[in-house]
Motif scaffolding. Sequence first.
Motif, PDB file in Angstrom:
ATOM      1  N   ALA A   1       0.827  -1.205   0.000  1.00  0.00           N
ATOM      2  CA  ALA A   1       0.000   0.000   0.000  1.00  0.00           C
ATOM      3  C   ALA A   1       0.863   1.257   0.000  1.00  0.00           C
ATOM      4  CB  ALA A   1      -0.932  -0.002   1.195  1.00  0.00           C
ATOM      5  N   VAL A   2       1.878   1.283   0.874  1.00  0.00           N
ATOM      6  CA  VAL A   2       2.695   2.501   0.942  1.00  0.00           C
ATOM      7  C   VAL A   2       3.565   2.625  -0.311  1.00  0.00           C
ATOM      8  CG1 VAL A   2       4.721   1.640   2.178  1.00  0.00           C
ATOM      9  CG2 VAL A   2       3.983   3.959   2.540  1.00  0.00           C
ATOM     10  N   VAL A   3       4.013   1.485  -0.832  1.00  0.00           N
ATOM     11  CA  VAL A   3       4.801   1.535  -2.067  1.00  0.00           C
ATOM     12  C   VAL A   3       3.936   2.081  -3.210  1.00  0.00           C
ATOM     13  CG1 VAL A   3       5.928   0.121  -3.821  1.00  0.00           C
ATOM     14  CG2 VAL A   3       6.444  -0.250  -1.409  1.00  0.00           C
ATOM     15  N   ALA A   4       2.693   1.620  -3.284  1.00  0.00           N
ATOM     16  CA  ALA A   4       1.788   2.125  -4.324  1.00  0.00           C
ATOM     17  C   ALA A   4       1.591   3.627  -4.185  1.00  0.00           C
ATOM     18  CB  ALA A   4       0.446   1.413  -4.237  1.00  0.00           C
ATOM     19  N   THR A   5       1.421   4.074  -2.939  1.00  0.00           N
ATOM     20  CA  THR A   5       1.229   5.506  -2.711  1.00  0.00           C
ATOM     21  C   THR A   5       2.418   6.315  -3.219  1.00  0.00           C
ATOM     22  OG1 THR A   5      -0.049   4.956  -0.759  1.00  0.00           O
ATOM     23  CG2 THR A   5       0.727   7.213  -0.932  1.00  0.00           C
ATOM     24  N   MET A   6       3.616   5.831  -2.877  1.00  0.00           N
ATOM     25  CA  MET A   6       4.815   6.565  -3.287  1.00  0.00           C
ATOM     26  C   MET A   6       4.981   6.542  -4.803  1.00  0.00           C
ATOM     27  SD  MET A   6       6.159   7.895  -0.730  1.00  0.00           S
ATOM     28  CE  MET A   6       4.723   8.035   0.268  1.00  0.00           C
ATOM     29  N   ILE A   7       4.680   5.391  -5.423  1.00  0.00           N
ATOM     30  CA  ILE A   7       4.772   5.313  -6.880  1.00  0.00           C
ATOM     31  C   ILE A   7       3.849   6.365  -7.492  1.00  0.00           C
ATOM     32  CG2 ILE A   7       4.153   3.894  -8.884  1.00  0.00           C
ATOM     33  CD1 ILE A   7       5.268   1.491  -7.454  1.00  0.00           C
ATOM     34  N   LEU A   8       2.644   6.485  -6.943  1.00  0.00           N
ATOM     35  CA  LEU A   8       1.700   7.456  -7.485  1.00  0.00           C
ATOM     36  C   LEU A   8       2.194   8.887  -7.304  1.00  0.00           C
ATOM     37  CD1 LEU A   8      -1.624   5.801  -6.360  1.00  0.00           C
ATOM     38  CD2 LEU A   8      -0.849   6.146  -8.692  1.00  0.00           C
ATOM     39  N   PHE A   9       2.728   9.170  -6.121  1.00  0.00           N
ATOM     40  CA  PHE A   9       3.245  10.525  -5.884  1.00  0.00           C
ATOM     41  C   PHE A   9       4.310  10.887  -6.923  1.00  0.00           C
ATOM     42  CE2 PHE A   9       1.918  10.666  -1.238  1.00  0.00           C
ATOM     43  CZ  PHE A   9       1.101  11.752  -1.416  1.00  0.00           C
ATOM     44  N   TYR A  10       5.269   9.967  -7.097  1.00  0.00           N
ATOM     45  CA  TYR A  10       6.333  10.249  -8.052  1.00  0.00           C
ATOM     46  C   TYR A  10       5.789  10.305  -9.478  1.00  0.00           C
ATOM     47  CZ  TYR A  10      10.250   9.746  -4.773  1.00  0.00           C
ATOM     48  OH  TYR A  10      11.153   9.935  -3.751  1.00  0.00           O
ATOM     49  N   ALA A  11       4.930   9.336  -9.810  1.00  0.00           N
ATOM     50  CA  ALA A  11       4.466   9.247 -11.194  1.00  0.00           C
ATOM     51  C   ALA A  11       3.703  10.514 -11.594  1.00  0.00           C
ATOM     52  CB  ALA A  11       3.595   8.014 -11.375  1.00  0.00           C
ATOM     53  N   VAL A  12       2.841  11.009 -10.712  1.00  0.00           N
ATOM     54  CA  VAL A  12       2.100  12.221 -11.057  1.00  0.00           C
ATOM     55  C   VAL A  12       3.055  13.394 -11.239  1.00  0.00           C
ATOM     56  CG1 VAL A  12       0.471  13.928 -10.170  1.00  0.00           C
ATOM     57  CG2 VAL A  12      -0.075  11.522 -10.058  1.00  0.00           C
ATOM     58  N   ALA A  13       4.062  13.473 -10.362  1.00  0.00           N
ATOM     59  CA  ALA A  13       5.011  14.576 -10.486  1.00  0.00           C
ATOM     60  C   ALA A  13       5.739  14.521 -11.829  1.00  0.00           C
ATOM     61  CB  ALA A  13       6.016  14.543  -9.329  1.00  0.00           C
ATOM     62  N   PHE A  14       6.171  13.334 -12.233  1.00  0.00           N
ATOM     63  CA  PHE A  14       6.874  13.221 -13.522  1.00  0.00           C
ATOM     64  C   PHE A  14       5.920  13.467 -14.686  1.00  0.00           C
ATOM     65  CE2 PHE A  14      10.137  10.869 -11.075  1.00  0.00           C
ATOM     66  CZ  PHE A  14      11.250  11.546 -11.526  1.00  0.00           C
ATOM     67  N   TRP A  15       4.709  12.942 -14.580  1.00  0.00           N
ATOM     68  CA  TRP A  15       3.733  13.108 -15.661  1.00  0.00           C
ATOM     69  C   TRP A  15       3.437  14.589 -15.906  1.00  0.00           C
ATOM     70  CZ3 TRP A  15       1.439   9.440 -18.775  1.00  0.00           C
ATOM     71  CH2 TRP A  15       0.400   9.899 -19.594  1.00  0.00           C
ATOM     72  N   ASN A  16       3.322  15.340 -14.818  1.00  0.00           N
ATOM     73  CA  ASN A  16       2.934  16.748 -14.928  1.00  0.00           C
ATOM     74  C   ASN A  16       4.098  17.683 -15.189  1.00  0.00           C
ATOM     75  OD1 ASN A  16       0.230  16.309 -14.566  1.00  0.00           O
ATOM     76  ND2 ASN A  16       0.286  16.610 -12.348  1.00  0.00           N
ATOM     77  N   SER A  17       5.330  17.192 -15.038  1.00  0.00           N
ATOM     78  CA  SER A  17       6.453  18.118 -15.077  1.00  0.00           C
ATOM     79  C   SER A  17       6.705  18.639 -16.493  1.00  0.00           C
ATOM     80  CB  SER A  17       7.685  17.400 -14.521  1.00  0.00           C
ATOM     81  OG  SER A  17       8.715  17.385 -15.464  1.00  0.00           O
ATOM     82  N   TRP A  18       7.081  19.868 -16.608  1.00  0.00           N
ATOM     83  CA  TRP A  18       7.369  20.451 -17.928  1.00  0.00           C
ATOM     84  C   TRP A  18       8.594  21.348 -17.878  1.00  0.00           C
ATOM     85  CZ3 TRP A  18       7.401  25.787 -18.809  1.00  0.00           C
ATOM     86  CH2 TRP A  18       7.004  26.551 -17.710  1.00  0.00           C
TER      87      TRP A  18
END
Lengths: 337, 307
Positions: B212-229
């Motif tokens: 659960a916590v690993v999934a949470t962290m993956i999501l935090f990072y993934a959204v940051a990378f997805w949105n970064s410009w």
Amino acid sequence: MARGTGTVDTVPQTAGTPPGGADDVSADGPPPQQLRNTYTWARALRRDWRLYTFLILPVAYLIIFRYVPMAGNIVAFRRFRPGSSMFGDEWVGFYYIEMFISDPKFWDVFLNTIVLGTLTLVVVFPLPIVLALMLNELRSRRFKKIAQTITYLPHFMSIVIVAGFVYQLTALNGTVNQVITAVGADPVSFMQRDDWFRTIYVTSEIWQVVGFGTILYLAALTTIDDQLYEAARIDGANRWQQTWHITLPGIRPTIVVLLILNIGTFMAVGFEKVLLLYNPLTYASGDVIATYIYRVALNSGSFSYGAAIGLFEALIGLTLVLSANAIAKRTVGASLW
Amino acid sequence: MVTTDQNVPDITRVRQVPKTVKDSRSYTVFRVVNATVLVIVCGVTLYPFVNLIAKAFSSHGYIVAGQVNLWPRGFNTTTLMEVLTQDRFWTGYGNTIVHTVGGTAIAMALTTTMAYALAKKHLKGRSFFIGMVVVTMFFNGGLVPNYLLISGLGFKNTVWAIIIPNAISAFNLLVMKAFFENFPNDLEEAAAIDGMTVYGIFFRIVLPLSKAVVATMILFYAVAFWNSWFPAMLYLSDPELQPVTLYLRNLLAGATGAGREAGMEEVQIGANLQAVTMLLTVIPIVCVYPFVQKYFVSGVMLGSVKG
């Protein structure tokens, strides 16, 4: 197993017994207490070397990508020429510091930064508290859940998307201008007017951060004991008095901690958003320190000058967060560390 | 079973008010007003999305005339088809996926291992390393030194400029550390007695039980990378390497004349085209969001529990 855990836990952690048992329960067992002072790096490395291997890459990463740039601020005191190392070529002392102090443009953007930061802090910061209190008064779990899901959504949008929304809505043929013309006024070219920049910036900030900002307050609200409300009700307190005397004091530590964090990032006003929203026509109110650094360094190539301003900005930010923390500790007893 | 939810309060809970308590008349009025305001807040939050969809499917004439708000007018999908058949758009999308997957993988590898080691309270030098992480929360090198470093390393116009420099977020690391600190000792001890090394315990016991916590962290990072410009704008001048967010930014900048900074030609780009591109960029997030929202919420609350 439970018995084993019990004995391990009674040994002081500094004595070096891994609470988790880790890799060495089989290796050499807990060291006797009197050896505490002789618990050297050699011993630590011998018993925990596998754990230390976990640290090698992350620590190397932190040094290269976090600490080297910090040291790289030295370029603010050295002349940088294209092709020289990231630390610059030769010492020039406070040349670049004096340069920005006597640069009227710098003081313009400094003022803009403070105005925009203050506006954000004063207008945006209290809103999540209000929204959390409003959500807290709901009695339908379903409604509350839907409202939370909807209001959290903007937090996940890229700043580019937020800027895109702003452009779409404030365009001459956008919704905002349609409303304005519908009431008989003249359409406004918002993005070209510097007197509108701050309003637009703060409004888009509200749209994006207020919903998600309620989470920590809502979490704090759940820790307030229902019996307090019960007791207050019996004493004849109405809802408003209950909110004022029970709810707000209950979430005060959260408010203080978040306020400190916000003050700490005060100078770093949404740099990326400003960069997306401003243009030469709105520099007068939109240009902030960070965007000025960006233009000075990356468009004009004055890296040392940019670094000098950046260092100044970072030091103000650090001072702000340290003093906000100290004040909070002394006055309300809540602090970050 | 270890879950992320172990210390996280349920913030969707509503307060139970005994049936015997009657609301005063003014409080009933307040509740009606409160609910109405919240409905309006939700409406305002959703409006930009609704307007976006309407504009994406309207014909250009209606948009220019300022007649598109809630519903598409002069329904058209030609712009959508145009964008969908554009190589430039798909290149951007592909790059965004590469950045997100690569960046998240590197970030997770560094963050989980470091968090696990730092969660061991007996580790010598632990507080020094923790301090090293905490400092990065309050002080960073700044734009210019970072730029000079990344260029100096020769990362410009390579994918490394995006996926490496943002690998460890101090916040995420401290959340994970706090989580591992609460991991039940008995499990790890039993594994150690069975002769497992730290590596075995971490990869075969701790990680699988921390999904659960690993999934949470993956999501935090993934959204940051997805949105970064912004890093892409700084370091990737080659259009073949740019993510879709930067492509979109250049569309916006082109439409407003601020595009000179990005070195792009100044063209008036239709609101229709912008809307379609924006829509295609947000769709993945909006679709996944309802299912992963609870992980973000619990992640934020975990972070507030002091490590």
